[in-house]
Structures are given as structure tokens and as C-alpha cells.
Design a protein around this motif. Structure first.
Motif, PDB file in Angstrom:
ATOM      1  N   ALA A 172       0.831  -1.212   0.000  1.00 20.19           N
ATOM      2  CA  ALA A 172       0.000   0.000   0.000  1.00 20.19           C
ATOM      3  C   ALA A 172       0.864   1.260   0.000  1.00 20.19           C
ATOM      4  O   ALA A 172       0.462   2.294  -0.553  1.00 20.19           O
ATOM      5  N   GLU A 173       2.065   1.171   0.601  1.00 22.34           N
ATOM      6  CA  GLU A 173       2.991   2.305   0.607  1.00 22.34           C
ATOM      7  C   GLU A 173       3.879   2.327  -0.638  1.00 22.34           C
ATOM      8  O   GLU A 173       4.795   3.132  -0.741  1.00 22.34           O
ATOM      9  N   ARG A 174       3.614   1.416  -1.580  1.00 21.85           N
ATOM     10  CA  ARG A 174       4.322   1.340  -2.862  1.00 21.85           C
ATOM     11  C   ARG A 174       5.824   1.055  -2.694  1.00 21.85           C
ATOM     12  O   ARG A 174       6.652   1.534  -3.453  1.00 21.85           O
ATOM     13  N   ILE A 175       6.126   0.262  -1.682  1.00 20.19           N
ATOM     14  CA  ILE A 175       7.507  -0.184  -1.485  1.00 20.19           C
ATOM     15  C   ILE A 175       7.835  -1.305  -2.461  1.00 20.19           C
ATOM     16  O   ILE A 175       8.973  -1.506  -2.851  1.00 20.19           O
ATOM     17  N   GLY A 176       6.823  -2.054  -2.849  1.00 21.33           N
ATOM     18  CA  GLY A 176       6.997  -3.154  -3.782  1.00 21.33           C
ATOM     19  C   GLY A 176       5.687  -3.882  -3.960  1.00 21.33           C
ATOM     20  O   GLY A 176       4.611  -3.351  -3.660  1.00 21.33           O
ATOM     21  N   ILE A 177       5.747  -5.134  -4.431  1.00 22.38           N
ATOM     22  CA  ILE A 177       4.563  -5.963  -4.582  1.00 22.38           C
ATOM     23  C   ILE A 177       4.774  -7.217  -3.733  1.00 22.38           C
ATOM     24  O   ILE A 177       5.878  -7.478  -3.248  1.00 22.38           O
ATOM     25  N   THR A 178       3.723  -8.015  -3.568  1.00 26.82           N
ATOM     26  CA  THR A 178       3.861  -9.228  -2.770  1.00 26.82           C
ATOM     27  C   THR A 178       3.056 -10.359  -3.372  1.00 26.82           C
ATOM     28  O   THR A 178       2.157 -10.126  -4.202  1.00 26.82           O
ATOM     29  N   VAL A 179       3.358 -11.560  -2.969  1.00 23.76           N
ATOM     30  CA  VAL A 179       2.603 -12.750  -3.340  1.00 23.76           C
ATOM     31  C   VAL A 179       2.089 -13.383  -2.055  1.00 23.76           C
ATOM     32  O   VAL A 179       2.872 -13.658  -1.136  1.00 23.76           O
ATOM     33  N   LEU A 180       0.774 -13.599  -2.003  1.00 29.80           N
ATOM     34  CA  LEU A 180       0.134 -14.124  -0.800  1.00 29.80           C
ATOM     35  C   LEU A 180      -0.865 -15.204  -1.170  1.00 29.80           C
ATOM     36  O   LEU A 180      -1.229 -15.355  -2.347  1.00 29.80           O
ATOM     37  N   ASP A 181      -1.352 -15.911  -0.165  1.00 27.73           N
ATOM     38  CA  ASP A 181      -2.474 -16.808  -0.396  1.00 27.73           C
ATOM     39  C   ASP A 181      -3.752 -15.979  -0.566  1.00 27.73           C
ATOM     40  O   ASP A 181      -3.841 -14.838  -0.105  1.00 27.73           O
ATOM     41  N   GLY A 182      -4.717 -16.550  -1.224  1.00 30.15           N
ATOM     42  CA  GLY A 182      -5.953 -15.826  -1.503  1.00 30.15           C
ATOM     43  C   GLY A 182      -6.728 -15.417  -0.264  1.00 30.15           C
ATOM     44  O   GLY A 182      -7.462 -14.424  -0.287  1.00 30.15           O
ATOM     45  N   PHE A 183      -6.571 -16.153   0.853  1.00 28.62           N
ATOM     46  CA  PHE A 183      -7.273 -15.795   2.084  1.00 28.62           C
ATOM     47  C   PHE A 183      -6.765 -14.460   2.622  1.00 28.62           C
ATOM     48  O   PHE A 183      -7.542 -13.604   3.039  1.00 28.62           O
ATOM     49  N   SER A 184      -5.448 -14.292   2.616  1.00 27.37           N
ATOM     50  CA  SER A 184      -4.847 -13.062   3.149  1.00 27.37           C
ATOM     51  C   SER A 184      -5.246 -11.844   2.338  1.00 27.37           C
ATOM     52  O   SER A 184      -5.375 -10.747   2.879  1.00 27.37           O
ATOM     53  N   ALA A 185      -5.413 -12.024   1.024  1.00 26.34           N
ATOM     54  CA  ALA A 185      -5.670 -10.892   0.130  1.00 26.34           C
ATOM     55  C   ALA A 185      -7.150 -10.607  -0.065  1.00 26.34           C
ATOM     56  O   ALA A 185      -7.512  -9.714  -0.835  1.00 26.34           O
ATOM     57  N   LEU A 186      -8.009 -11.338   0.630  1.00 28.99           N
ATOM     58  CA  LEU A 186      -9.441 -11.141   0.486  1.00 28.99           C
ATOM     59  C   LEU A 186      -9.832  -9.697   0.810  1.00 28.99           C
ATOM     60  O   LEU A 186      -9.434  -9.142   1.833  1.00 28.99           O
ATOM     61  N   ASP A 187     -10.580  -9.063  -0.098  1.00 33.60           N
ATOM     62  CA  ASP A 187     -11.035  -7.673   0.070  1.00 33.60           C
ATOM     63  C   ASP A 187      -9.895  -6.665   0.119  1.00 33.60           C
ATOM     64  O   ASP A 187     -10.033  -5.591   0.714  1.00 33.60           O
ATOM     65  N   CYS A 188      -8.753  -6.980  -0.505  1.00 41.22           N
ATOM     66  CA  CYS A 188      -7.619  -6.051  -0.450  1.00 41.22           C
ATOM     67  C   CYS A 188      -7.898  -4.753  -1.201  1.00 41.22           C
ATOM     68  O   CYS A 188      -7.183  -3.768  -1.017  1.00 41.22           O
ATOM     69  N   GLN A 189      -8.950  -4.726  -2.008  1.00 44.94           N
ATOM     70  CA  GLN A 189      -9.292  -3.496  -2.723  1.00 44.94           C
ATOM     71  C   GLN A 189      -9.664  -2.378  -1.763  1.00 44.94           C
ATOM     72  O   GLN A 189      -9.607  -1.200  -2.113  1.00 44.94           O
ATOM     73  N   GLN A 190     -10.042  -2.726  -0.551  1.00 50.60           N
ATOM     74  CA  GLN A 190     -10.348  -1.705   0.457  1.00 50.60           C
ATOM     75  C   GLN A 190      -9.114  -0.888   0.823  1.00 50.60           C
ATOM     76  O   GLN A 190      -9.222   0.217   1.354  1.00 50.60           O
ATOM     77  N   GLN A 191      -7.922  -1.442   0.548  1.00 53.55           N
ATOM     78  CA  GLN A 191      -6.663  -0.735   0.788  1.00 53.55           C
ATOM     79  C   GLN A 191      -6.091  -0.148  -0.496  1.00 53.55           C
ATOM     80  O   GLN A 191      -4.937   0.282  -0.528  1.00 53.55           O
TER      81      GLN A 191
END
Length: 314
Positions: free
Chosen positions: A237-256
Motif C-alpha cells: 500500500a505504501e508502494r515499497i513493492g509488490i507481494t505474493v500471498l495466499d488468496g485468504f490473506s488478500a481477500l477484500d484487499c481493494q479496500q486498501q
């Protein structure tokens, strides 16, 4: 001052006098004569060695010490009432406590959504949700600190009963305006030159990501190491980089302000609920499992990009 134990009747009389600001009104409330109330207050003052009331212009006025004592008595009285209500509620069977643990991947979004379903169905009266590290799961269950643990960590232990509730692939999480955000799928080679925020090799996430990269004939190159998925999401979110996660962790990440894009040919990460075999299972555990399955199914239905799917009951 003689430190003899105060009697409940003394405390009750003092509390009523403070509440009514009148010896006569207190006497009526207590069903005794006014002289008896006066004598009880005088004995209490002698026992404590302080004055509790003054007479000012014919009015009974509490001293500062009396106000402080009353505040403590009122606090304890309120707690006692709450305790009594809780005990009666448990005896009636209309209230209970459900304590469970969860590791970060599950506790970020899947658990809150499932917990909302439990509340709507009035499952349990009080919830305790404990955040756990993977190495703490076995002791947490074995020593009865909680009824179950929801996690993506698989445990092979004869005393631990495991139920798979859902599965998810890996996703690449990027800011909404990143060049990869519009992709329908991302291959590991597409992020080869990106600053990757990721996890140590021997962690559950690290092993899953490394295996996915190996399938693509690549080796993961990490720019920033983190311990928790919350940190990975915050750094993206701070644009330090990108990440790879499991789908559970990224659920609703559009809110950020983030986008989760499925990773091609990724490993499958499972979500489990673990319980202790040698202890009767609390009914709320079954309700939680059902709510987690429903939440996973809803996530798969609501988002065409979702990599989550619910696992049927076995």
C-alpha cells in the motif's frame, strides 16, 4: 485505625445513605429506624477512623473520603450484578463463551466475516479471538486455552483433529494503478524485475511461493522480508513493492487500494480448523467451521478473480 473486615450490612447501609443523601430516606429504604442507620454510620466511621458525613445547613454532606469509598463500592456492586447475570445466563443456556485462535492469514478477513455470521445467528455470547503463531498451535489446543485454531498450517499429530474448510491459490498483490493490476493472471516471470516483499523460505508462505516459482523454472528474489501478511500488505500500500500471498490473506484487499491477481500454476494453500481429539468439541466450533465454509463460498461467488473455493464437509 483497626483493620477489621467490614460487614456486608455496613457497606449496604453506607451505599444507601450515599444514594439517598438522607438518613431518614435510607431508613425507609432499608426498612429500619433512622436511629439504627445513624448508629450504623457512626460505628462505620469509628471503625475506619474517618468522618464520612458532615452536617452543613441542616443537610447531610458526604466527605471527600466518603465519595471515594462510594465510587469503589458502586464499581464492585455493578461488577457483582454483572457476574450474577452472567451466571444465571449460563445456567439458562442462553449465553456462553467461545474462545478460539487463528493465524494471521485467516484472521485478517476470513475470520471477521465468519464471526459476523456467528453473531447474526447468536452463536455464543462472548467471543475471544486469539492471534497465534504457528508454533503455538499445539500447546494452545493441548492445554485448553481455546476450543480450536483456524490456520493455513497443516499439523500431523495424532492428538490433533484437522478439518479442511477451504482452498486458495496464490495471488500477486499490487497497487490498483500498477501495470500488472489489469492482468487476469500473472506468471512468476512477470514479476522477476519487481521489488518483491516476501517471507523467509522455511515459513508456510515462503515454501508455497518457492514451490510456485520452481514450477516456473525460476528462483524467488526477495527485496524486503516480512514476518506477517499484514506487513506485506501495508508495504505494498505504501508502494515499497509488490507481494505474493495466499488468496485468504488478500481477500477484500481493494479496500486498501490494492488488487489481487491470480498467479499462474500456483500451489494450493488450504485453510484448516484444528481441534484437540482428547477433549469434547464445543458446539460453537462446528458453527465456526460452517461459517468459514460459507464465507469461502461467498468469496468465490462474489469475485470472478477469486482463487478461493470452499471444501465440502467430509
Amino acid at each position: 485505625m483497626t483493620k477489621t473486615k467490614l460487614k456486608e450490612r455496613q457497606i449496604e447501609i453506607f451505599r444507601v445513605v450515599m444514594a439517598t443523601n438522607s438518613l431518614s430516606a435510607a431508613a425507609v429504604h432499608l426498612g429500619v429506624s433512622q436511629p439504627n442507620v445513624s448508629i450504623a454510620i457512626k460505628r462505620l466511621e469509628d471503625q475506619l477512623g474517618i468522618a464520612l458525613f458532615d452536617r452543613i445547613s441542616g443537610r447531610l454532606v458526604p466527605t471527600d473520603e466518603a465519595r471515594l469509598i462510594f465510587a469503589e463500592i458502586d464499581r464492585v456492586h455493578t461488577q457483582s450484578q454483572m457476574l450474577s447475570e452472567t451466571i444465571h445466563s449460563i445456567a439458562r443456556g442462553d449465553a456462553s463463551t467461545f474462545r478460539f485462535g487463528a493465524t494471521p492469514s485467516i484472521s485478517m478477513r476470513l475470520i471477521p466475516k465468519a464471526l459476523r455470521r456467528l453473531q447474526e445467528r447468536q452463536v455464543a455470547g462472548t467471543y475471544y479471538s486469539d492471534s497465534l503463531g504457528q508454533r503455538d498451535i499445539r500447546d494452545y489446543l493441548m492445554f485448553g486455552r481455546g476450543a480450536c485454531v483456524a490456520t493455513i498450517a497443516e499439523i500431523c499429530d495424532p492428538i490433533i483433529e484437522t478439518e479442511k474448510i477451504a482452498e486458495a491459490g496464490l495471488v500477486c498483490v499490487v497497487p490498483f494503478d500498477h501495470s500488472l493490476a489489469s492482468r487476469t493472471v500473472i506468471h512468476p516471470r512477470d514479476i522477476e524485475h519487481e521489488r518483491l516483499i516476501s517471507f523467509a523460505p522455511l515459513t508456510t508462505h515462503g515454501e508455497s511461493i518457492d514451490e510456485t516459482f520452481r514450477r516456473a523454472g525460476m528462483t524467488r528474489k526477495t527485496a524486503v522480508y516480512v514476518h506477517f501478511v499484514e506487513a506485506a500488505m501495508s508495504f505494498v500500500a505504501e508502494r515499497i513493492g509488490i507481494t505474493v500471498l495466499d488468496g485468504f490473506s488478500a481477500l477484500d484487499c481493494q479496500q486498501q487500494g490494492l488488487v489481487a491477481v491470480p498467479v499462474a500454476d500456483s500451489v494450493c494453500v488450504a485453510a484448516y480448523v484444528h481441534t484437540y481429539r482428547l477433549r469434547p468439541r464445543q458446539s460453537a466450533v462446528n458453527h465456526l467451521i460452517a461459517a468459514l465454509r460459507e464465507t469461502a463460498a461467498a468469496a468465490a461467488t462474489d469475485n470472478p478473480r477469486s482463487v478461493i473455493r470452499s471444501c465440502p464437509e467430509t
